[in-house]
Enzyme design. Structure first.
Site, PDB file in Angstrom:
ATOM      1  CE1 TYR A  92      44.777   8.909  -8.937  1.00 51.95           C
ATOM      2  CE2 TYR A  92      42.883   9.928  -9.965  1.00 51.95           C
ATOM      3  CZ  TYR A  92      43.421   9.087  -9.012  1.00 51.95           C
ATOM      4  OH  TYR A  92      42.583   8.433  -8.160  1.00 51.95           O
TER       5      TYR A  92
ATOM      6  CG  ASP B  68      46.863  16.240  -9.289  1.00 57.85           C
ATOM      7  OD1 ASP B  68      47.096  16.268  -8.063  1.00 57.85           O
ATOM      8  OD2 ASP B  68      46.034  15.479  -9.814  1.00 57.85           O
TER       9      ASP B  68
ATOM     10  CE  LYS C  54      43.315  10.023  -3.456  1.00 58.44           C
ATOM     11  NZ  LYS C  54      43.770  10.386  -4.792  1.00 58.44           N
TER      12      LYS C  54
ATOM     13  NE  ARG D   7      22.969  22.503  -6.792  1.00 57.43           N
ATOM     14  CZ  ARG D   7      22.236  23.497  -7.292  1.00 57.43           C
ATOM     15  NH1 ARG D   7      22.811  24.537  -7.875  1.00 57.43           N
ATOM     16  NH2 ARG D   7      20.922  23.466  -7.209  1.00 57.43           N
TER      17      ARG D   7
HETATM   18  C1  LIG Z   1      43.177  10.599  -6.028  1.00 60.17           C
HETATM   19  C2  LIG Z   1      43.731  11.545  -6.993  1.00 60.17           C
HETATM   20  C3  LIG Z   1      42.892  12.352  -7.782  1.00 60.17           C
HETATM   21  C4  LIG Z   1      41.397  12.237  -7.744  1.00 60.17           C
HETATM   22  O1  LIG Z   1      40.897  12.537  -6.495  1.00 60.17           O
HETATM   23  P1  LIG Z   1      39.556  11.896  -5.875  1.00 60.17           P
HETATM   24  O2  LIG Z   1      39.436  12.591  -4.583  1.00 60.17           O
HETATM   25  O3  LIG Z   1      39.791  10.419  -5.764  1.00 60.17           O
HETATM   26  O4  LIG Z   1      38.449  12.188  -6.831  1.00 60.17           O
HETATM   27  C5  LIG Z   1      43.489  13.251  -8.650  1.00 60.17           C
HETATM   28  N1  LIG Z   1      44.833  13.344  -8.757  1.00 60.17           N
HETATM   29  C6  LIG Z   1      45.663  12.570  -8.035  1.00 60.17           C
HETATM   30  C7  LIG Z   1      47.131  12.718  -8.208  1.00 60.17           C
HETATM   31  C8  LIG Z   1      45.141  11.651  -7.129  1.00 60.17           C
HETATM   32  O5  LIG Z   1      45.981  10.885  -6.409  1.00 60.17           O
END
Ligand SMILES: *Cc1c(COP(=O)(O)O)cnc(C)c1O
Length: 386
Positions: A101, A173, A198, A49
């Site tokens: 988001y 982000d 992503k 963890r």
């Molecule tokens: C998908 C996404 C998130 C969240 O990520 P997860 O891996 O789905 O929890 C945050 N910010 C953006 C811009 C995203 O596309």
């Protein structure tokens, strides 16, 4: 964290993060599928963890790609956001970009507000609003660029320099641009956050998140949150994401090439009212996008001159673009924000920020681009558009 920032992006992606290969000669480190570690080991591991060799390897890669001193990996992007926000004090103010988001917005509004977080939303593409930073001195400025799904671009460098004057931390982000096309820390941001689910992983087969920073006190907060809140990823997922990262440059170049070609094809169709792609000359912040990003990435949005029903019919006719949430994988996906990612946002609010019923978002994959164009053209013919 040892990293040689003079090396090229792909070299770092492939050669960082290869520790713990033991005496077997294995070129790729194994998956350390263990919950715990014998006390007194030389690397100081104790319990997965709070750290694992596979986490450390991925952290070395991502810190290097983001030009950061440190990186801390999490179970997913939302866990990375949770780590940052949970480290604030009760009553802290976050000034956030209004086109956030959806899950970030939900976390602010439905979870952290209960614990006394204050959040104000601004249109950060409007520079006349920047003075609010100096007036309110927020604990955090929360940016996304490009934003989801309208692909708005905000001036990270300008905003970071203003935030610095009032000692506000800036979070970017960086999920949509990816580390390959944009480096928030070089532009002055304090923290760069990615959903590695992503582009970094790129194969849509696991979830992950990371926060990168060169600020040691923020890194300490991140490693604390990882263990105290149980936000850690799994060794297998971090191994997969480290594998994905090795081809990030190759994939991003192809995502960009395909997206730009598709954007140009779509922009001139009579049934399309507008296409948004950061590197299209028609993008409202094209000059800023060119300055701050080295490529337009693989996301594009458009608005059809269609009803909700006809938009849905078109989406159902597509064969290569799967109708699904998420983005950044090798395969093309398409998303209908009004009925999917932003369905929980009231229609009036959606329309006020430009999310109409006929808005469609494409995550352009790395397939043969002629096939992607043909898929869209066939789907348009099927709904009666030549
Ligand atoms: C998908 C996404 C998130 C969240 O990520 P997860 O891996 O789905 O929890 C945050 N910010 C953006 C811009 C995203 O596309």
């Amino acid at each position: 964290m040892e990293s040689d920032n003079k090396k090229g992006f792909a070299t770092k992606a492939i050669h960082q993060g290869l520790k713990y290969r033991d005496q077997t000669g294995s070129v790729i480190p194994p998956i350390y599928a263990t919950s715990t570690f014998a006390a007194g080991n030389s690397e100081g591991f104790d319990y997965t963890r709070s750290g694992n060799p596979n986490f450390k390897n991925l952290e070395a890669v991502l810190a290097s790609l983001e030009h950061a001193e440190h990186a801390c990996v999490f179970a997913n992007g939302v866990a990375a956001i949770t780590a940052i926000v949970s480290s604030l004090h009760q009553g802290a103010l976050v000034l956030a970009e209004e086109n956030l988001y959806g899950s970030t917005y939900r976390l602010f509004e439905q979870v952290f507000k209960k614990f006394g977080l204050e959040v104000k939303y601004l249109d950060f593409s409007d520079s006349s609003k920047f003075s609010v930073i100096e007036e309110t001195k927020p604990a955090l400025v929360w940016l996304e660029s490009p934003t989801n799904p309208l692909l708005k671009i905000v001036d990270i460098e300008k905003i970071s320099s203003i935030a610095k004057k009032v000692a506000s931390a800036v979070v970017v982000d960086n999920t949509f641009a990816s580390s390959f096309f944009q480096c928030p820390l070089k532009l002055g941001a304090t923290l760069s956050l990615l959903s590695t689910t992503k582009y970094v992983n790129g194969h849509s087969d696991c979830l992950g998140g990371v926060v990168c920073t060169s600020d040691a006190s923020w890194q300490a907060k991140m490693t604390f949150a990882q263990k105290a809140l149980g936000l850690n990823p799994s060794p297998f997922d971090t191994w997969l994401i480290a594998r994905g990262a090795k081809t990030l440059e190759l994939r991003m170049k192809k995502h960009e090439e395909n997206a730009l070609e598709l954007a140009k094809y779509l922009e001139v169709l009579p049934c399309v009212s507008f296409v948004r792609y950061p590197f299209l000359v028609s993008h409202p912040q094209y000059e800023l996008a060119k300055r701050q990003m080295s490529g337009g990435s693989g996301m594009l949005s458009l608005e059809f001159k269609f009803s909700l029903e006809k938009t849905r019919d078109f989406l159902n006719q597509l064969k290569l673009f799967t109708l699904a949430e998420s983005l950044g994988g090798v395969e093309s996906l398409v998303c209908h924000p009004a009925t999917m990612t932003h369905a929980s946002v009231p229609k009036a609010v959606r329309e006020a920020v430009g999310l109409s019923d006929a808005l469609v978002r494409f995550s352009v994959g790395i397939e043969h681009v002629e096939d992607l164009i043909a898929d869209i053209s066939c789907a348009l013919k099927a709904v009666g558009e030549a």
